[in-house]
Design an enzyme around this catalytic site. Structure first.
Site: not given
Ligand code: 5GP
Ligand code: ZN
Length: 117
Positions: A32, A102
């Site tokens: 991320d 996701h």
């Protein structure tokens, strides 16, 4: 199965750079960009589905592959023993910002209660 306006489709295509931690023919995992924990990895199908509901209806086997990949990421990140959290924000109230399904894999510190009041 791509969406021209989707940033995660662009990551799959290599048009936006990412730090990959796992890849196979159907699944990609990458860090991320704005990590909320020492380990914060996103696990996505390479094909575009908007959310978990759409994915599981269209391709439940792929949903299973994604789940398996989350556990593989936790192990390769060294957080399988200490513990980790798997979550998929869905829709507006769920806080979903990117509409390419996701799974978040987060860990590396105590994450506290699941939800705040
Ligand atoms: P959501 O809020 O949709 O559940 O999660 C989207 C996640 O994608 C956020 O945690 C955000 O930090 C991450 N993110 C947004 N844009 C990018 C990007 O361009 N690259 C990477 N690696 N992560 C991104
Ligand atoms: Zn996409």
């Amino acid at each position: 199965m791509t969406d021209a306006d989707c940033i995660f489709c662009k990551i799959v295509a290599g048009d936006i750079p990412s730090t990959k931690v796992l890849e196979n023919d159907r699944v990609l995992a990458f860090r991320d960009l704005y990590p909320k924990a020492p380990t914060h990895v996103l696990v996505i199908p390479k094909d575009h589905y908007a959310n978990v509901a759409e994915l599981t209806v269209a391709d439940p086997a792929l949903a299973g592959e994604l789940l398996r990949a989350t556990a593989e990421v936790a192990a390769s990140e060294g957080i399988d023993e200490s513990g980790w959290r798997l979550f998929a924000n869905t829709g507006s109230d769920g806080g979903q910002d990117v509409f390419h399904v996701h799974f978040h894999v987060a860990g590396g510190k105590p994450l506290g209660r699941m939800l705040s009041n």
